[in-house]
Motif scaffolding. Structure first.
Motif, PDB file in Angstrom:
ATOM      1  N   ARG B   6     -53.300  26.177  -8.180  1.00  0.00           N
ATOM      2  CA  ARG B   6     -53.975  26.096  -9.490  1.00  0.00           C
ATOM      3  C   ARG B   6     -53.113  26.714 -10.601  1.00  0.00           C
ATOM      4  O   ARG B   6     -53.644  27.290 -11.543  1.00  0.00           O
ATOM      5  CB  ARG B   6     -55.318  26.845  -9.422  1.00  0.00           C
ATOM      6  CG  ARG B   6     -56.293  26.282  -8.389  1.00  0.00           C
ATOM      7  CD  ARG B   6     -56.834  24.948  -8.849  1.00  0.00           C
ATOM      8  NE  ARG B   6     -57.851  24.450  -7.921  1.00  0.00           N
ATOM      9  CZ  ARG B   6     -58.095  23.168  -7.691  1.00  0.00           C
ATOM     10  NH1 ARG B   6     -57.367  22.255  -8.324  1.00  0.00           N
ATOM     11  NH2 ARG B   6     -59.032  22.792  -6.864  1.00  0.00           N
ATOM     12  N   VAL B   9     -53.703  25.518 -14.225  1.00  0.00           N
ATOM     13  CA  VAL B   9     -54.914  26.073 -14.865  1.00  0.00           C
ATOM     14  C   VAL B   9     -54.578  27.436 -15.469  1.00  0.00           C
ATOM     15  O   VAL B   9     -54.922  27.718 -16.625  1.00  0.00           O
ATOM     16  CB  VAL B   9     -56.060  26.220 -13.829  1.00  0.00           C
ATOM     17  CG1 VAL B   9     -57.277  26.872 -14.470  1.00  0.00           C
ATOM     18  CG2 VAL B   9     -56.432  24.863 -13.244  1.00  0.00           C
ATOM     19  N   LYS B  36     -46.294  23.295  -8.817  1.00  0.00           N
ATOM     20  CA  LYS B  36     -47.514  22.905  -9.546  1.00  0.00           C
ATOM     21  C   LYS B  36     -48.169  21.676  -8.925  1.00  0.00           C
ATOM     22  O   LYS B  36     -49.388  21.572  -8.842  1.00  0.00           O
ATOM     23  CB  LYS B  36     -47.163  22.602 -11.016  1.00  0.00           C
ATOM     24  CG  LYS B  36     -47.164  23.842 -11.889  1.00  0.00           C
ATOM     25  CD  LYS B  36     -46.553  23.572 -13.240  1.00  0.00           C
ATOM     26  CE  LYS B  36     -47.352  22.564 -14.041  1.00  0.00           C
ATOM     27  NZ  LYS B  36     -46.677  22.279 -15.324  1.00  0.00           N
ATOM     28  N   ASP B  61     -56.132  33.635  -7.846  1.00  0.00           N
ATOM     29  CA  ASP B  61     -56.306  32.825  -9.070  1.00  0.00           C
ATOM     30  C   ASP B  61     -55.383  31.602  -9.048  1.00  0.00           C
ATOM     31  O   ASP B  61     -55.623  30.629  -9.771  1.00  0.00           O
ATOM     32  CB  ASP B  61     -55.982  33.668 -10.316  1.00  0.00           C
ATOM     33  CG  ASP B  61     -56.895  34.880 -10.433  1.00  0.00           C
ATOM     34  OD1 ASP B  61     -58.079  34.752 -10.049  1.00  0.00           O
ATOM     35  OD2 ASP B  61     -56.422  35.947 -10.877  1.00  0.00           O
ATOM     36  N   GLU B  64     -56.094  28.037  -3.954  1.00  0.00           N
ATOM     37  CA  GLU B  64     -57.482  27.796  -3.565  1.00  0.00           C
ATOM     38  C   GLU B  64     -57.508  26.920  -2.318  1.00  0.00           C
ATOM     39  O   GLU B  64     -56.746  25.954  -2.220  1.00  0.00           O
ATOM     40  CB  GLU B  64     -58.207  27.080  -4.713  1.00  0.00           C
ATOM     41  CG  GLU B  64     -59.696  26.972  -4.495  1.00  0.00           C
ATOM     42  CD  GLU B  64     -60.371  26.177  -5.612  1.00  0.00           C
ATOM     43  OE1 GLU B  64     -61.458  25.657  -5.376  1.00  0.00           O
ATOM     44  OE2 GLU B  64     -59.775  26.067  -6.717  1.00  0.00           O
TER      45      GLU B  64
END
Lengths: 179, 68
Positions: B6, B9, B36, B61, B64
């Motif tokens: 992520r 993000v 990425k 963060d 995931e």
């Protein structure tokens, strides 16, 4: 690797490509000349074995002997072709690449095959040469010299080094996929 | 199950460009782009720590686990 060392390896490899190419041409010519002017097969077979042919060799025996020599020559040329390709690869600067690693592995395989073939050839030729002899004078010679042992060990070492280099290359490729 | 990165993000949240992040953590833009897009086999702890330090975040963060 310092650029100077790489250039030295490339220069040496370029020279060795020529040397191996020359051997690839001269080896079959040399064997052919030995057959043409080396006397009758019975003569040189008598010198090479403890008990050689006592009478003229038959067509089958000659075919077997020539066949074994041709097979040895073919395997030797296969090994030399691989060696030439390896030096060409080094000459192009590809030293630790996939191609050179595979070629080292293949060269080891060729050399193992050649050594085993040489050991077996001795027995086959001795049997073929004495096949027409009267009963009791036929012989099967088996020879395994220290040179054969060293050759087999050197070939095995080359094979394992090539294998290790292939594995190392795969580890490098895998590491490259880690950021 | 697979691990999804992520990073895009977090970059958007921190308003940072990939180019700047790559320069600050010392990897190529190409490698960061591969990271990425999830086209890498793994990420070194050193790289993960450097990204977390620059983006002021935790490994959770950035990564995931999702069910296929």
């Amino acid at each position: 690797m310092p650029r100077q060392n790489l250039e030295r390896i490339r220069r040496t490899s370029r020279f060795l490509v020529w040397v191996v190419s020359a051997v690839m041409i001269l080896l079959p010519i040399g064997i052919l000349l030995a057959f043409l002017w080396g006397g009758e097969p019975e003569q040189w077979l008598n010198g090479a074995f403890v008990s050689g042919p006592t009478q003229t060799l038959g067509a089958v025996a000659l075919a077997v002997i020539y066949g074994v020599v041709a097979l040895q020559l073919a395997v030797a040329l296969g090994g030399l072709a691989t060696l030439r390709a390896l030096f060409q690869s080094f000459a192009h600067g590809e030293i630790f690449g996939v191609v050179s690693s595979r070629l080292i592995l293949r060269l080891g395989q060729w050399l193992i095959a050649l050594t085993i073939l040489r050991i077996c050839s001795y027995s086959v030729i001795s049997l073929a040469a004495t096949w027409s002899n009267p009963e009791g004078q036929r012989s099967l010679s088996i020879a395994f010299s220290s040179a054969d042992m060293l050759s087999l060990l050197a070939a095995s070492l080359l094979f394992v080094i090539g294998w290790v280099m292939c594995e190392a290359r795969m580890v490098v490729e895998e590491n490259r996929e880690f950021v | 199950m697979k691990v999804v990165v992520r990073l895009d993000v977090m970059l958007a949240l921190r308003k940072m460009k990939s180019k700047d992040l790559a320069a600050r953590i010392g990897i190529t833009e190409q490698n960061l782009s591969l990271l990425k897009s999830g086209k890498v086999k793994g990420i070194r702890f050193a790289t993960l720590a450097a990204i977390c330090e620059v983006l002021d975040c935790q490994p959770g963060d950035l990564l995931e686990v999702v069910v296929d």
